[in-house]
Design a protein around this motif. Structure first.
Motif, PDB file in Angstrom:
ATOM      1  N   PRO A 216      25.592 -11.176   2.976  1.00 28.19           N
ATOM      2  CA  PRO A 216      26.318 -11.217   4.252  1.00 28.19           C
ATOM      3  C   PRO A 216      25.606 -10.415   5.338  1.00 28.19           C
ATOM      4  N   LEU A 217      25.793 -10.840   6.565  1.00 29.89           N
ATOM      5  CA  LEU A 217      25.296 -10.086   7.704  1.00 29.89           C
ATOM      6  C   LEU A 217      26.311  -9.005   8.062  1.00 29.89           C
ATOM      7  N   SER A 218      25.813  -7.814   8.391  1.00 26.82           N
ATOM      8  CA  SER A 218      26.719  -6.789   8.895  1.00 26.82           C
ATOM      9  C   SER A 218      27.174  -7.182  10.296  1.00 26.82           C
ATOM     10  N   GLU A 219      28.283  -6.613  10.724  1.00 25.43           N
ATOM     11  CA  GLU A 219      28.833  -6.956  12.036  1.00 25.43           C
ATOM     12  C   GLU A 219      27.830  -6.664  13.156  1.00 25.43           C
ATOM     13  N   LYS A 220      27.107  -5.561  13.032  1.00 28.16           N
ATOM     14  CA  LYS A 220      26.139  -5.196  14.070  1.00 28.16           C
ATOM     15  C   LYS A 220      25.020  -6.214  14.162  1.00 28.16           C
ATOM     16  N   ILE A 221      24.454  -6.598  13.016  1.00 28.75           N
ATOM     17  CA  ILE A 221      23.374  -7.595  13.020  1.00 28.75           C
ATOM     18  C   ILE A 221      23.898  -8.927  13.525  1.00 28.75           C
ATOM     19  N   TYR A 222      25.086  -9.308  13.064  1.00 21.09           N
ATOM     20  CA  TYR A 222      25.658 -10.589  13.473  1.00 21.09           C
ATOM     21  C   TYR A 222      25.831 -10.661  14.989  1.00 21.09           C
ATOM     22  N   LYS A 223      26.385  -9.607  15.572  1.00 23.55           N
ATOM     23  CA  LYS A 223      26.668  -9.635  17.003  1.00 23.55           C
ATOM     24  C   LYS A 223      25.412  -9.526  17.857  1.00 23.55           C
ATOM     25  N   ASN A 224      24.303  -9.120  17.239  1.00 21.12           N
ATOM     26  CA  ASN A 224      23.037  -9.072  17.969  1.00 21.12           C
ATOM     27  C   ASN A 224      22.273 -10.399  17.909  1.00 21.12           C
ATOM     28  N   LEU A 225      22.767 -11.345  17.120  1.00 13.77           N
ATOM     29  CA  LEU A 225      22.134 -12.658  17.054  1.00 13.77           C
ATOM     30  C   LEU A 225      22.436 -13.432  18.338  1.00 13.77           C
ATOM     31  N   ASP A 226      21.470 -14.210  18.795  1.00 17.27           N
ATOM     32  CA  ASP A 226      21.752 -15.054  19.943  1.00 17.27           C
ATOM     33  C   ASP A 226      22.634 -16.222  19.513  1.00 17.27           C
ATOM     34  N   ASN A 227      23.268 -16.860  20.469  1.00 15.39           N
ATOM     35  CA  ASN A 227      24.235 -17.915  20.170  1.00 15.39           C
ATOM     36  C   ASN A 227      23.614 -19.094  19.432  1.00 15.39           C
ATOM     37  N   VAL A 228      22.353 -19.413  19.751  1.00 14.79           N
ATOM     38  CA  VAL A 228      21.682 -20.531  19.084  1.00 14.79           C
ATOM     39  C   VAL A 228      21.520 -20.234  17.596  1.00 14.79           C
ATOM     40  N   THR A 229      21.094 -19.014  17.272  1.00 20.40           N
ATOM     41  CA  THR A 229      20.912 -18.634  15.866  1.00 20.40           C
ATOM     42  C   THR A 229      22.236 -18.680  15.113  1.00 20.40           C
ATOM     43  N   LYS A 231      24.841 -20.553  15.788  1.00 22.68           N
ATOM     44  CA  LYS A 231      25.213 -21.953  15.603  1.00 22.68           C
ATOM     45  C   LYS A 231      24.407 -22.594  14.479  1.00 22.68           C
ATOM     46  N   LEU A 232      23.107 -22.331  14.456  1.00 17.98           N
ATOM     47  CA  LEU A 232      22.255 -22.932  13.430  1.00 17.98           C
ATOM     48  C   LEU A 232      22.618 -22.409  12.043  1.00 17.98           C
ATOM     49  N   ARG A 233      22.979 -21.148  11.955  1.00 15.88           N
ATOM     50  CA  ARG A 233      23.272 -20.555  10.646  1.00 15.88           C
ATOM     51  C   ARG A 233      24.577 -21.068  10.062  1.00 15.88           C
ATOM     52  N   PHE A 234      25.538 -21.413  10.915  1.00 18.69           N
ATOM     53  CA  PHE A 234      26.865 -21.769  10.416  1.00 18.69           C
ATOM     54  C   PHE A 234      27.291 -23.193  10.760  1.00 18.69           C
ATOM     55  N   THR A 235      26.379 -24.033  11.195  1.00 14.20           N
ATOM     56  CA  THR A 235      26.703 -25.416  11.520  1.00 14.20           C
ATOM     57  C   THR A 235      25.874 -26.364  10.661  1.00 14.20           C
ATOM     58  N   LEU A 236      26.542 -27.194   9.876  1.00 11.15           N
ATOM     59  CA  LEU A 236      25.832 -28.142   9.013  1.00 11.15           C
ATOM     60  C   LEU A 236      25.166 -29.223   9.858  1.00 11.15           C
ATOM     61  N   PRO A 237      23.998 -29.743   9.438  1.00  9.40           N
ATOM     62  CA  PRO A 237      23.337 -29.519   8.156  1.00  9.40           C
ATOM     63  C   PRO A 237      22.308 -28.402   8.172  1.00  9.40           C
ATOM     64  N   PHE A 238      22.203 -27.641   9.262  1.00 12.66           N
ATOM     65  CA  PHE A 238      21.104 -26.684   9.417  1.00 12.66           C
ATOM     66  C   PHE A 238      21.011 -25.636   8.308  1.00 12.66           C
ATOM     67  N   TYR A 428      34.884  -7.238   2.820  1.00 10.20           N
ATOM     68  CA  TYR A 428      35.136  -8.659   2.651  1.00 10.20           C
ATOM     69  C   TYR A 428      34.690  -9.388   3.923  1.00 10.20           C
ATOM     70  N   TYR A 429      34.378 -10.659   3.776  1.00 11.93           N
ATOM     71  CA  TYR A 429      33.951 -11.439   4.919  1.00 11.93           C
ATOM     72  C   TYR A 429      35.029 -11.485   6.001  1.00 11.93           C
ATOM     73  N   GLN A 430      34.558 -11.445   7.253  1.00 15.54           N
ATOM     74  CA  GLN A 430      35.434 -11.597   8.402  1.00 15.54           C
ATOM     75  C   GLN A 430      34.992 -12.816   9.198  1.00 15.54           C
ATOM     76  N   THR A 431      35.872 -13.289  10.085  1.00 17.51           N
ATOM     77  CA  THR A 431      35.638 -14.522  10.820  1.00 17.51           C
ATOM     78  C   THR A 431      35.453 -14.248  12.307  1.00 17.51           C
ATOM     79  N   ASP A 432      34.457 -14.866  12.876  1.00 13.26           N
ATOM     80  CA  ASP A 432      34.261 -14.844  14.318  1.00 13.26           C
ATOM     81  C   ASP A 432      35.046 -16.024  14.911  1.00 13.26           C
ATOM     82  N   SER A 433      36.186 -15.741  15.495  1.00 14.51           N
ATOM     83  CA  SER A 433      37.040 -16.822  15.990  1.00 14.51           C
ATOM     84  C   SER A 433      36.427 -17.568  17.166  1.00 14.51           C
ATOM     85  N   GLN A 434      35.421 -16.981  17.792  1.00  9.02           N
ATOM     86  CA  GLN A 434      34.799 -17.611  18.961  1.00  9.02           C
ATOM     87  C   GLN A 434      33.601 -18.488  18.601  1.00  9.02           C
ATOM     88  N   LEU A 435      33.219 -18.495  17.330  1.00  7.25           N
ATOM     89  CA  LEU A 435      32.039 -19.264  16.937  1.00  7.25           C
ATOM     90  C   LEU A 435      32.353 -20.764  17.005  1.00  7.25           C
TER      91      LEU A 435
END
Length: 435
Positions: A216-229, A231-238, A428-435
């Protein structure tokens, strides 16, 4: 008196005002009660409970929504409420690795190199047979079937090379290395580079920072990712095409490459091994380039290039062995992590007809705890270990001939398993409701 109340957050106890409250069971035994349920004008029901004590009558009315959402995580206690409130999957298990090992029959630990080689021969024959049939028919009705079948067989070759990397193929390191290089180089995987990083994954499974594969990504690393990354990480089939990128540059938050001997993945005495595997990988690329001149690039693309979608199998399987359970499973840091507790967060999966084709890699819990057990003994070893594992083993859902249901599991997990907290030793995993 009533000691529980329904709310939109679930079933919660009311505060206790009496030192010795009378239980509901006692009331039921001594005084027959009548329960009336009627639908209210809003989206709910009215519950009316009456009971007689001598000449007294009393009633309780509660308005509740039609659907009460289950409480998945009790954050105050760190428990997952998944049908058994008394079981906490993040709690230390009451057994040891030695207890599990003692339950597994001794013959399950025996490695038979001839049997292992027979699986290699079987898979190689199927691979060349499929290619020959596809080249013979050479029509667009057959090609899609070929691509799926051959991609699945490439994945089967990967699993056999994976066994070589674990040493479960045989007790002979040289045989393991030769077979592993032939199998993995043929599908453009750097054998030693992968073997070393995969060893790191097994040694640190379930650890937020130290795990290597789909951690899992930590919250800090996750929030530092750009929006494109994101989307690609959590959108199939990427995500199902991530493996080649992972080999080149690892996961977000980590540096290094599986091809470079000076990568952070490796220690100095592993340089020679990494260079050897990179040379073998380069040789396979040269062979493919030569074949493109002999048979033409389009034919090579149809026979070899498109079946390279086997990486979708690889990403699907490896992801779902660590994600997607109905109830959230813990990830660990610091003193809370142990090899056993981390391994118990892995999941078995049923792949229907594909179980035999990809060498029972779905029996993943015991494989993670004891990677030296050959794949052809994993099912028996798992059955023997279940009584010891108890509730820490999560029985996989039975699949049809093809494991199509797993696509739904994958999609649901991608929608909610985004990051974990930066602090805490059990998270435990948390959800980004804005993704």
């Amino acid at each position: 008196m009533a000691s529980w109340v329904l709310s939109e957050c679930g079933l919660k106890p009311l505060p206790r005002f009496y030192a010795k409250p009378r239980t509901g069971q006692a009331l039921l035994n001594s005084n027959p009660s009548k329960v009336r349920i009627s639908r209210t004008s809003g989206n709910g029901y009215s519950f009316s409970l009456s009971s007689g004590f001598r000449e007294r009558n009393w009633g309780l009315k509660v308005s509740a929504p039609l659907r009460v959402q289950p409480v998945e995580e009790n954050k105050e206690e760190g428990k997952i409420l998944n049908g058994d409130e008394s079981f906490d999957p993040g709690a230390p298990p009451p057994f040891k690795l030695s207890d599990i090992k003692a339950a597994i029959p001794k013959h399950c630990w025996v490695k038979d190199p001839w049997k292992s080689m027979s699986y290699v021969v079987r898979d190689v024959v199927v691979v060349f047979g499929l290619a020959a049939v596809a080249a013979y028919f050479n029509n667009w009705v057959f090609w899609p079937l070929y691509w799926f079948a051959q991609g699945t067989m490439f994945w089967a070759l990967f699993v056999l090379g994976h066994d070589c990397g674990h040493g479960s193929f045989s007790n002979n390191p040289k045989l393991n290395s030769v077979a592993g290089h032939l199998l993995h180089s043929s599908i453009l995987v750097p054998y030693h580079g992968w073997r070393i990083s995969h060893r790191t994954h097994h040694q640190n499974h379930g650890h937020v920072e130290n795990d290597e594969s789909w951690h899992p990504l930590s919250e800090k690393i996750y929030k530092n990712l750009d929006n494109v990354t994101k989307k690609l990480r959590f959108t199939l089939p990427f995500p199902l095409l991530a493996y080649p990128i992972y080999l080149w540059s690892r996961s977000p938050g980590k540096t290094g490459s599986h091809y470079h001997p000076d990568s952070d993945l490796f220690v100095p005495n592993e340089r020679k091994d990494v260079i050897t595997s990179t040379v073998c990988w380069t040789a396979m690329v040269a062979i493919l380039a030569g074949l493109s001149f002999i048979m033409g690039p389009v034919q090579l693309l149809k026979l070899y290039g498109i079946p390279y979608i086997f990486v979708m199998w690889l990403d699907l399987v490896t992801y779902l062995h660590h994600h997607g359970h109905d109830a959230k499973l813990p990830w660990y840091r610091g003193k809370e992590w142990s090899y056993l507790r981390g391994g118990l967060t892995t999941l078995d999966r049923d792949y229907g007809w594909v179980n035999n084709i990809h060498h029972d890699i779905g029996t993943h819990v015991i494989h993670h705890l004891y990677p030296q057990i050959p794949h052809y003994h994993l099912v028996e070893a798992t059955e023997a270990a279940k009584p010891v594992l108890g509730k820490y083993y999560r029985e996989p859902k039975k699949s049809g001939p093809l494991p199509l249901y797993l696509l739904g599991v994958l999609i649901r997990s991608m929608r909610k398993d985004h990051y974990v907290s930066d602090s805490g030793d059990i998270v435990y995993y948390q959800t980004d409701s804005q993704l």
